[in-house]
Design a protein around this motif. Structure first.
Motif, PDB file in Angstrom:
ATOM      1  N   UNK A  13       0.825  -1.204   0.000  1.00 41.42           N
ATOM      2  CA  UNK A  13       0.000   0.000   0.000  1.00 41.42           C
ATOM      3  C   UNK A  13       0.866   1.264   0.000  1.00 41.42           C
ATOM      4  N   UNK A  14       2.025   1.207   0.610  1.00 44.95           N
ATOM      5  CA  UNK A  14       2.924   2.363   0.660  1.00 44.95           C
ATOM      6  C   UNK A  14       3.493   2.692  -0.715  1.00 44.95           C
ATOM      7  N   UNK A  15       3.531   1.718  -1.613  1.00 44.09           N
ATOM      8  CA  UNK A  15       4.076   1.937  -2.944  1.00 44.09           C
ATOM      9  C   UNK A  15       3.037   2.405  -3.951  1.00 44.09           C
ATOM     10  N   UNK A  16       1.777   2.437  -3.565  1.00 48.69           N
ATOM     11  CA  UNK A  16       0.726   2.869  -4.483  1.00 48.69           C
ATOM     12  C   UNK A  16       0.807   4.382  -4.680  1.00 48.69           C
ATOM     13  N   UNK A  17       0.497   4.845  -5.884  1.00 45.39           N
ATOM     14  CA  UNK A  17       0.505   6.299  -6.105  1.00 45.39           C
ATOM     15  C   UNK A  17      -0.643   6.979  -5.360  1.00 45.39           C
ATOM     16  N   UNK A  18      -0.385   8.191  -4.910  1.00 40.38           N
ATOM     17  CA  UNK A  18      -1.414   8.971  -4.229  1.00 40.38           C
ATOM     18  C   UNK A  18      -1.574   8.670  -2.760  1.00 40.38           C
ATOM     19  N   UNK A  19      -0.681   7.884  -2.165  1.00 46.98           N
ATOM     20  CA  UNK A  19      -0.779   7.570  -0.745  1.00 46.98           C
ATOM     21  C   UNK A  19      -0.346   8.792   0.070  1.00 46.98           C
ATOM     22  N   UNK A  20      -0.954   8.983   1.227  1.00 50.47           N
ATOM     23  CA  UNK A  20      -0.598  10.114   2.092  1.00 50.47           C
ATOM     24  C   UNK A  20       0.821   9.928   2.611  1.00 50.47           C
ATOM     25  N   UNK A  21       1.507  11.064   2.815  1.00 52.21           N
ATOM     26  CA  UNK A  21       2.891  11.017   3.280  1.00 52.21           C
ATOM     27  C   UNK A  21       3.091  12.039   4.390  1.00 52.21           C
TER      28      UNK A  21
END
Length: 145
Positions: A13-21
């Motif tokens: 899930x951390x590698x998916x685009x658009x994830x919160x950072x």
């Protein structure tokens, strides 16, 4: 520009685009209400060269997370990605786990004396130092008293 790390439950899930950072733990907790931050985790992914380039290109263009992907090589020269991310945990799962883990008492007592040094020096791994050769014909200018 400082590093920002994605917030996710799993590394996929951390590698998916658009994830919160988030840059800090408090920022990550604010962006993920209802979850607890377990840790700032670093996972290693074995990928192909094409996958590594695709991940690096897709995550460098984003405005969110940056600096969380690093490319390395293993001992065979194959690419390995280091992914640093904020690992989330559901608080309901945490309450079901035991609060403290009790350590089992040691069944055997350790020996009274540790003979590690004796084992090292008995095996002949160290060589005695040689004294520097001093020529008897050499004149001593600075006589020690």
């Amino acid at each position: 520009m400082s590093h920002a790390f994605p917030i996710a439950i799993r590394v996929e899930d951390a590698l998916k685009p658009g994830v919160k950072a988030a840059r800090t733990r408090s920022d990550a907790e604010a962006l993920a209400p209802g979850y607890m931050i377990e840790s700032l985790s670093t996972d290693w992914l074995n990928v192909t060269e094409e996958e590594a380039e695709a991940y690096l290109k897709s995550h460098n263009d984003e405005e969110g997370a940056h600096g969380h992907l690093q490319k390395y090589e293993d001992n065979e020269g194959k690419p390995v990605l280091a992914v640093t991310w904020w690992k989330l945990v559901d608080p309901a799962v945490v309450t079901r786990l035991p609060a403290t883990r009790k350590k089992k008492p040691a069944t055997e007592k350790p020996p009274v004396e540790d003979h590690t040094d004796d084992l090292y020096f008995r095996s002949g791994r160290t060589k005695p130092r040689r004294k520097r050769y001093i020529d008897p014909r050499q004149m001593d200018l600075f006589k020690s008293s």
